[in-house]
Design a protein around this motif. Structure first.
Motif, PDB file in Angstrom:
ATOM      1  N   ASP B   6      -1.326  13.481  16.692  1.00 20.43           N
ATOM      2  CA  ASP B   6       0.101  13.754  16.504  1.00 20.43           C
ATOM      3  C   ASP B   6       0.540  14.974  17.310  1.00 20.43           C
ATOM      4  O   ASP B   6       1.618  14.983  17.930  1.00 20.43           O
ATOM      5  CB  ASP B   6       0.407  13.978  15.018  1.00 20.43           C
ATOM      6  CG  ASP B   6       0.148  12.748  14.167  1.00 20.43           C
ATOM      7  OD1 ASP B   6       0.128  12.872  12.931  1.00 20.43           O
ATOM      8  OD2 ASP B   6      -0.052  11.654  14.755  1.00 20.43           O
ATOM      9  N   HIS B  10       3.286  14.949  20.404  1.00 22.86           N
ATOM     10  CA  HIS B  10       4.501  15.763  20.345  1.00 22.86           C
ATOM     11  C   HIS B  10       4.520  16.828  21.439  1.00 22.86           C
ATOM     12  O   HIS B  10       5.597  17.163  21.954  1.00 22.86           O
ATOM     13  CB  HIS B  10       4.649  16.398  18.959  1.00 22.86           C
ATOM     14  CG  HIS B  10       5.518  15.593  18.051  1.00 22.86           C
ATOM     15  ND1 HIS B  10       6.888  15.546  18.195  1.00 22.86           N
ATOM     16  CD2 HIS B  10       5.218  14.774  17.016  1.00 22.86           C
ATOM     17  CE1 HIS B  10       7.394  14.739  17.268  1.00 22.86           C
ATOM     18  NE2 HIS B  10       6.397  14.250  16.550  1.00 22.86           N
ATOM     19  N   TYR B  92       1.579  16.833  10.817  1.00 26.27           N
ATOM     20  CA  TYR B  92       2.872  16.152  10.829  1.00 26.27           C
ATOM     21  C   TYR B  92       3.041  15.230   9.631  1.00 26.27           C
ATOM     22  O   TYR B  92       3.717  14.196   9.734  1.00 26.27           O
ATOM     23  CB  TYR B  92       3.026  15.359  12.136  1.00 26.27           C
ATOM     24  CG  TYR B  92       3.380  16.213  13.321  1.00 26.27           C
ATOM     25  CD1 TYR B  92       2.392  16.843  14.075  1.00 26.27           C
ATOM     26  CD2 TYR B  92       4.709  16.392  13.705  1.00 26.27           C
ATOM     27  CE1 TYR B  92       2.712  17.634  15.157  1.00 26.27           C
ATOM     28  CE2 TYR B  92       5.032  17.176  14.800  1.00 26.27           C
ATOM     29  CZ  TYR B  92       4.032  17.795  15.512  1.00 26.27           C
ATOM     30  OH  TYR B  92       4.357  18.568  16.600  1.00 26.27           O
ATOM     31  N   ILE B  93       2.444  15.594   8.492  1.00 23.70           N
ATOM     32  CA  ILE B  93       2.596  14.731   7.329  1.00 23.70           C
ATOM     33  C   ILE B  93       4.079  14.599   6.960  1.00 23.70           C
ATOM     34  O   ILE B  93       4.528  13.560   6.482  1.00 23.70           O
ATOM     35  CB  ILE B  93       1.737  15.243   6.151  1.00 23.70           C
ATOM     36  CG1 ILE B  93       1.621  14.160   5.088  1.00 23.70           C
ATOM     37  CG2 ILE B  93       2.311  16.530   5.572  1.00 23.70           C
ATOM     38  CD1 ILE B  93       0.516  14.421   4.098  1.00 23.70           C
ATOM     39  N   PRO B  95       7.098  14.740   9.258  1.00 22.88           N
ATOM     40  CA  PRO B  95       7.395  14.887  10.687  1.00 22.88           C
ATOM     41  C   PRO B  95       8.540  15.850  10.987  1.00 22.88           C
ATOM     42  O   PRO B  95       8.570  16.472  12.032  1.00 22.88           O
ATOM     43  CB  PRO B  95       7.762  13.459  11.119  1.00 22.88           C
ATOM     44  CG  PRO B  95       7.130  12.577  10.113  1.00 22.88           C
ATOM     45  CD  PRO B  95       7.164  13.341   8.821  1.00 22.88           C
TER      46      PRO B  95
END
Lengths: 137, 136
Positions: B6, B10, B92-93, B95
């Motif tokens: 993640d 990003h 990013y649990i 986001p």
């Protein structure tokens, strides 16, 4: 001319009721997710009863479809004949649209659309032939 | 491991303004997610090794239909990967509000090298990059 054909076919489909379960169009939506990392956020959906109800039949192993990668063969579970009055080309191209079968007891079976073909008469689509597979959960 | 993926996605997407970063992953409900996207910076993840310092291979495939545009994108990706050799490893649990894990995601700037994959249909450059991070 094709619109008149569609109207005649719609009337026949409504009269004959060619399905043993109610067929709905399900539109999935997601909020708060992040498609970049595959986070789905909050998922919801809206079911709309199709009118006229499509013709539904079991496909079994007689109907095979190449998967999206063109390397996997999938057996379709169902073959449907759908009126353009019930669903549009845009619906079939939308990955967030699935079909759902619901019986009288409320049990559901969601179908993944594998392939769509169209029958064109006088320059207009009069029917869609859809092959679909049940999404087992 | 998920945090490393993640974070790297990003890092690229947030720094490559105006460029399409397409993550490649298998999703049977949408087979197109597993395919290379045209005119995009495709990112997929390959082998991984879990240890105190873990390693995850990332593959960047830059694909387009115009060669001159693609080489501009290759330079843009190279520039941001060479400008820094790490970025904070984030969770990013949620986001919308990524949380720092207290460690970093690192890579070797010298390993940023793009190889041409020849095709008569499109222009394709690929780079394989090992990402390293501290496992929690």
């Amino acid at each position: 001319m094709s619109a008149a054909i569609v109207n005649r076919l719609d009337a026949v489909m409504r009269r004959l009721r060619l399905t043993d379960r109610a067929i709905y169009k399900r539109v999935h939506s997601r909020t708060g997710g992040d498609p970049l990392i595959g986070s789905s956020g909050t998922e919801s959906y809206l079911d709309t009863l199709l009118d006229p109800q499509p013709k539904l039949s079991l496909a079994g192993r007689s109907e095979r479809v190449l998967g999206g990668s063109e390397k996997v063969v999938q057996d379709a579970d169902y073959a449907l004949l759908v009126s353009p009055s019930a669903m549009t080309v845009g619906d079939f191209q939308n990955k967030d649209v699935t079909l759902v079968l619901k019986d009288a007891a409320g049990k559901e079976e969601e179908l993944q659309i594998l392939s769509v073909g169209s029958t064109v008469v006088f320059g207009g689509v009069v029917a869609f032939k859809v092959l679909a597979k049940g999404r087992k959960r | 491991m998920r945090q490393a993926r993640d974070t790297f996605l990003h890092f690229l997407a947030d720094n490559l303004v105006g460029r399409l970063v397409h993550p490649i992953r298998l999703d049977l409900s949408d087979p197109s997610k597993a395919l290379l996207a045209m005119n995009a910076i495709n990112v997929s993840f390959e082998d991984m090794a879990l240890d105190t310092v873990s390693q995850q291979w990332a593959v960047i495939d830059i694909v387009g239909d115009d060669e001159l545009s693609v080489i501009v994108w290759v330079k843009e990706v190279s520039d941001i990967l060479r400008a820094a050799y790490m970025t904070p490893l984030l969770d990013y649990i949620n986001p919308a509000s990524p949380v720092s894990t207290g460690s970093n995601l690192t890579w070797d700037r010298r390993a940023v090298s793009f190889r041409r994959v020849h095709s008569g249909q499109y222009v394709h450059y690929t780079c394989s990059l090992p990402l390293r991070f501290q496992s929690t």
